[in-house]
Design an enzyme around this catalytic site. Structure first.
Site, PDB file in Angstrom:
ATOM      1  N   ASP A 139       0.793  -1.239   0.000  1.00  0.00           N
ATOM      2  CA  ASP A 139       0.000   0.000   0.000  1.00  0.00           C
ATOM      3  C   ASP A 139       0.818   1.278   0.000  1.00  0.00           C
ATOM      4  OD1 ASP A 139      -1.134   0.639   3.389  1.00  0.00           O
ATOM      5  OD2 ASP A 139       0.835   0.176   2.605  1.00  0.00           O
ATOM      6  N   CYS A 197     -27.405   0.357   4.668  1.00  0.00           N
ATOM      7  CA  CYS A 197     -26.629   0.402   5.922  1.00  0.00           C
ATOM      8  C   CYS A 197     -25.770   1.671   5.964  1.00  0.00           C
ATOM      9  CB  CYS A 197     -25.735  -0.835   5.991  1.00  0.00           C
ATOM     10  SG  CYS A 197     -24.609  -0.839   7.401  1.00  0.00           S
ATOM     11  N   CYS A 220      -9.544  11.284  10.378  1.00  0.00           N
ATOM     12  CA  CYS A 220      -9.517   9.828  10.624  1.00  0.00           C
ATOM     13  C   CYS A 220      -8.509   9.502  11.731  1.00  0.00           C
ATOM     14  CB  CYS A 220      -9.142   9.126   9.323  1.00  0.00           C
ATOM     15  SG  CYS A 220      -8.940   7.355   9.497  1.00  0.00           S
TER      16      CYS A 220
HETATM   17 FE1  SF4 Z   1     -22.553  -0.882   6.459  1.00  0.00          FE
HETATM   18 FE2  SF4 Z   1     -20.366   0.655   6.234  1.00  0.00          FE
HETATM   19 FE3  SF4 Z   1     -20.131  -2.034   6.257  1.00  0.00          FE
HETATM   20 FE4  SF4 Z   1     -21.179  -0.770   4.114  1.00  0.00          FE
HETATM   21  S1  SF4 Z   1     -19.076  -0.571   4.900  1.00  0.00           S
HETATM   22  S2  SF4 Z   1     -22.018  -2.608   5.133  1.00  0.00           S
HETATM   23  S3  SF4 Z   1     -22.294   0.926   5.112  1.00  0.00           S
HETATM   24  S4  SF4 Z   1     -20.879  -0.731   7.958  1.00  0.00           S
END
Ligand code: SF4
Length: 364
Positions: A139, A197, A220
């Site tokens: 990376d 999600c 972050c």
């Molecule tokens: Fe949910 Fe984030 Fe995982 Fe996608 S990356 S499934 S939005 S927790």
């Protein structure tokens, strides 16, 4: 067996979990990467914005003359079970001022592991194609690796910006072998299984995921505790909690990393081990404040913890102790006030302002 499948088989044999093939084209999300740089969300990571590195990220041909294909590999570093390491905020971690370290850093530095395995894969490609030239990347090299991994069919890029595979989850490390061998690409991974999600976006304590696949690195916790060389902005310190190296929150909350979905790593080198740090933040800070930079480098040789250096790690431990409210840590924080590093002294002063003297009972 056709050449592609021989190379795929070789990649699995040298120890990778997935092997896919992508064309040496401009990455699909090249424009999004340029916009991210334009907004300055890479913070102090100047190496991300250097002209020659940007050109290489936009074209694998800039990284390897005559490049025709990318062999993209992944290796899971998922814990064998969620109990292998105490997760932040877990009962095991509660009340004991335990330092939380990103899971990828629990064992040997994965860059070394990848360099060895990619070197072995390059050797196998060379045996199959004697005229081939190949160049490995982990990376730190200028390659938009998640983009190429998705293009090679290894998974989708989740809203937390990490690559996720439906069977392996997102505890995945990526590497690439750029090669002059023409290999038919795999089908890209087009499905987006994040659906509605938004757990990772909501769980990030600093709000670093500013929208789906929109990471402001300056906020972050991984950037703040590993990449940032100077002071951690004061308004963010209390949000970092007990994370002294990196952060896994956006992966811990992801349903694709449930134990039932994500099997443990097959790489022994990536399991917790190596130079174990003391298990409380206070003991770790006591050990580190007594070390020289050279002793620190020696102690953490071959591990990811070397990256922030002694100064950065001690800075992070001061923040963690300031957030812990551990009155017994005042002694080591006072020693940090005498540290040669102004950065450590400033963070120690901040921590001391938050960790009060224990209240003594009435004398008899
Ligand atoms: Fe949910 Fe984030 Fe995982 Fe996608 S990356 S499934 S939005 S927790």
């Amino acid at each position: 067996m056709e050449l592609r499948e021989r190379i795929r088989q070789a990649g699995l044999e040298v120890g990778f979990d997935q092997v896919g093939f992508a064309p040496a084209d401009r990455p699909v999300h090249a424009d999004a990467y340029l916009e991210w740089l334009e907004k300055g969300w890479h913070g102090e990571m100047a190496y991300m914005a250097r002209e020659e590195a940007v050109l290489r990220r936009l074209s694998p041909l800039e990284a390897l003359d005559g490049c025709r294909s990318l062999i993209v590999v992944s290796l899971s570093y998922a814990p064998a079970s969620s109990g292998e390491l105490p997760a932040a905020g877990s009962e095991a971690a509660a009340g004991r001022s335990l330092p939380v370290v990103a899971r990828y850093a629990a064992g040997r530095d994965y860059h070394d592991v990848f360099e060895e395995r990619l070197g072995a894969l390059a050797g196998r490609v060379g045996e199959l194609c004697p005229d081939a030239r190949s160049k490995p990347y982990v990376d730190y090299g200028p390659v938009l690796e998640r983009d190429h991994a998705q293009r090679a069919g290894l998974g989708w890029v989740g809203k937390n910006t990490l690559l996720i595979h439906p069977r392996l989850g997102s505890w995945l490390l990526l590497g690439e072998l750029l090669t002059t061998v023409e290999l038919e690409p795999d089908a890209p991974f087009v499905a987006d299984h994040c659906g509605t999600c938004t757990r990772c976006i909501e769980a990030c304590p600093t709000g670093a995921i500013r929208g789906a696949r929109q990471l402001d690195a300056r906020l972050c916790i991984s950037y703040l505790t590993i990449e940032l060389r100077g002071p951690i902005p004061e308004e963010l310190r209390s949000l970092i909690g007990d994370r002294v190296f990196g952060c896994d929150i956006c992966q811990e909350v992801c349903p694709w990393n449930d134990d039932a979905v994500s099997p443990g790593t097959t790489a022994d080198e990536l399991r917790p081990g190596g130079p174990l740090a003391p298990d409380t933040m206070r003991a770790w800070a006591e050990e580190m404040v007594a070390m020289s930079d050279e002793e620190f480098g020696e102690r953490y040789r071959g591990t990811a913890l070397r990256r922030p250096g002694r100064e950065g790690m001690l800075r992070n431990l001061c923040v963690g102790l300031g957030n812990s409210g551990d009155a017994a840590s005042r002694g080591v924080l006072k020693r940090c006030l005498e540290d040669p590093s102004p950065l450590v002294r400033e963070h120690a002063a901040w921590a001391l302002s938050r960790v009060r003297e224990p209240v003594r009972g009435p004398s008899r």
